[in-house]
Motif scaffolding. Sequence first.
Motif, mmCIF file in Angstrom:
data_model
loop_
_atom_site.group_PDB
_atom_site.id
_atom_site.type_symbol
_atom_site.label_atom_id
_atom_site.label_comp_id
_atom_site.label_asym_id
_atom_site.label_seq_id
_atom_site.Cartn_x
_atom_site.Cartn_y
_atom_site.Cartn_z
ATOM 1 N N ILE A 59 54.441 -35.371 46.845
ATOM 2 C CA ILE A 59 54.612 -35.250 45.397
ATOM 3 C C ILE A 59 55.522 -34.071 45.074
ATOM 4 N N MET A 60 56.429 -34.279 44.138
ATOM 5 C CA MET A 60 57.251 -33.194 43.619
ATOM 6 C C MET A 60 56.787 -32.929 42.184
ATOM 7 N N LEU A 61 56.338 -31.717 41.932
ATOM 8 C CA LEU A 61 55.885 -31.324 40.601
ATOM 9 C C LEU A 61 57.076 -30.773 39.831
ATOM 10 N N LEU A 62 57.341 -31.341 38.670
ATOM 11 C CA LEU A 62 58.476 -30.941 37.855
ATOM 12 C C LEU A 62 58.010 -29.952 36.789
ATOM 13 N N PRO B 101 55.963 -31.156 31.466
ATOM 14 C CA PRO B 101 55.846 -31.188 32.922
ATOM 15 C C PRO B 101 55.784 -32.633 33.410
ATOM 16 N N GLY B 102 56.163 -32.817 34.661
ATOM 17 C CA GLY B 102 56.151 -34.168 35.218
ATOM 18 C C GLY B 102 55.882 -34.183 36.693
ATOM 19 N N VAL B 103 55.868 -35.366 37.267
ATOM 20 C CA VAL B 103 55.689 -35.554 38.696
ATOM 21 C C VAL B 103 56.580 -36.688 39.163
ATOM 22 N N ARG B 104 56.940 -36.641 40.414
ATOM 23 C CA ARG B 104 57.632 -37.764 41.046
ATOM 24 C C ARG B 104 57.288 -37.756 42.509
ATOM 25 N N CYS C 108 48.259 -33.447 37.477
ATOM 26 C CA CYS C 108 47.301 -33.712 38.542
ATOM 27 C C CYS C 108 46.886 -35.183 38.524
ATOM 28 N N ARG C 109 46.555 -35.699 37.344
ATOM 29 C CA ARG C 109 46.174 -37.113 37.213
ATOM 30 C C ARG C 109 47.326 -38.034 37.600
ATOM 31 N N ALA C 110 48.531 -37.711 37.129
ATOM 32 C CA ALA C 110 49.698 -38.544 37.428
ATOM 33 C C ALA C 110 50.015 -38.532 38.924
ATOM 34 N N ALA C 111 49.913 -37.369 39.541
ATOM 35 C CA ALA C 111 50.180 -37.266 40.981
ATOM 36 C C ALA C 111 49.180 -38.095 41.768
ATOM 37 N N ARG C 112 47.922 -38.022 41.393
ATOM 38 C CA ARG C 112 46.906 -38.837 42.068
ATOM 39 C C ARG C 112 47.211 -40.312 41.890
#
Length: 75
Positions: free
Chosen positions: A60-63, A70-73, A8-12
Motif C-alpha cells: 500500500i502507498m499512503l498518499l 489523504p488517499g491510498v493506492r 486505514c479502511r481503504a487500505a484494508r
Amino acid sequence: MDLAPEQCRAARGLLDWTQEHLAERAGVSRSTVRDFERHRHVLHRATEALLITTLEQAGIMLLPPGEHGPGVRIR
C-alpha cells in the motif's frame, strides 16, 4: 505521515483484509484498529507507525493530504 481512519479502511479494502488480519499482522489488538477506524480514539505514534509499516510492506502507498484529501493506492 499521519494515518487517517479513512485511509486505514481503504487500505484494508484494497488488500481485502479484515480488521483482525491487519491487527494480527501489525501486532496490535483488533479493538485498536476498530476504534481508530470509527474515530473513537487517536493512535499512539508507535501504534500508528506499526500500522503504516504493515500496510506499506503489504504493497500500500499512503498518499498525503492534498487538494482532495489523504488517499491510498496499491503499488
